[in-house]
Write a protein that holds these residues in place. Sequence first.
Motif, PDB file in Angstrom:
ATOM      1  N   TYR A  38     -31.269  44.034 -18.353  1.00 24.40           N
ATOM      2  CA  TYR A  38     -30.450  42.714 -18.341  1.00 24.40           C
ATOM      3  C   TYR A  38     -31.291  41.523 -18.703  1.00 24.40           C
ATOM      4  CZ  TYR A  38     -27.172  46.265 -16.481  1.00 24.40           C
ATOM      5  OH  TYR A  38     -26.327  47.310 -15.931  1.00 24.40           O
ATOM      6  N   THR A  40     -31.065  38.207 -17.446  1.00 22.10           N
ATOM      7  CA  THR A  40     -30.509  37.543 -16.463  1.00 22.10           C
ATOM      8  C   THR A  40     -30.956  36.018 -16.273  1.00 22.10           C
ATOM      9  OG1 THR A  40     -32.297  38.212 -14.822  1.00 22.10           O
ATOM     10  CG2 THR A  40     -30.526  39.446 -15.087  1.00 22.10           C
ATOM     11  N   SER A  58     -24.795  37.283 -18.462  1.00 21.29           N
ATOM     12  CA  SER A  58     -25.909  37.954 -18.691  1.00 21.29           C
ATOM     13  C   SER A  58     -25.512  39.125 -19.863  1.00 21.29           C
ATOM     14  CB  SER A  58     -26.023  39.007 -17.392  1.00 21.29           C
ATOM     15  OG  SER A  58     -26.762  39.861 -17.298  1.00 21.29           O
ATOM     16  N   GLN A 144     -28.555  44.465 -12.639  1.00 23.63           N
ATOM     17  CA  GLN A 144     -27.951  43.112 -13.112  1.00 23.63           C
ATOM     18  C   GLN A 144     -28.300  42.048 -12.054  1.00 23.63           C
ATOM     19  OE1 GLN A 144     -23.943  43.982 -14.220  1.00 23.63           O
ATOM     20  NE2 GLN A 144     -24.052  42.057 -15.582  1.00 23.63           N
ATOM     21  N   LYS A 173     -23.440  37.684 -13.905  1.00 17.48           N
ATOM     22  CA  LYS A 173     -23.019  38.924 -14.374  1.00 17.48           C
ATOM     23  C   LYS A 173     -21.766  38.847 -15.201  1.00 17.48           C
ATOM     24  CE  LYS A 173     -23.996  40.836  -9.970  1.00 17.48           C
ATOM     25  NZ  LYS A 173     -23.624  41.842  -8.919  1.00 17.48           N
TER      26      LYS A 173
END
Length: 177
Positions: A38, A40, A58, A144, A173
């Motif tokens: 991910y 982030t 994300s 995540q 997210k």
Amino acid sequence: MMVVLPSLALALLCLLRAGAEVPLQPDFDTEKFAGMWYVTATASNCSIFLKMKDGMKSSITTISFTSEGDLAMKLVWPLLDKCQKFELLFQQSGQAGHYMGTCAQEKRDLLVMETDYGHYAILHEAHHSETEPSTTLQLLTREQDVSPQHLQKFTELIPTMGLTKDMLAILPKSGEC
């Protein structure tokens, strides 16, 4: 003379920063690094990123390696009302963890600065463009959610790469893509 000294010191700092080498992950292991990550957090001085960063979420990137050792990256970004997919290929440079690519006539250097393979990775990407060269740092995580320790490590690296904290986007997210 008093005015010249601070200007000279500032110029020297800029030169030192420009010449600083980006550290690479020692003994980089492509098999451990491959897989889903991910994105982030991102910090960049790219004008397009700076205009869009507040609305970004994300994204997911899947990293694999070709039989020749090149890095293949598939990204899925949630943008407005759709999921945008990108595929990038970076050729190995001969130095483990350093890859080179070309996208829209821009040369790019992608470096894996640091990773523990199971939780986080920090990537450095330099775009060598005649019109707008830029630097991007990305924090990738296997989950995540990003840990405070990894985020702190990432934010501490930002000024060392010639970027500022106002260029940082901690990406919320997204369950969209």
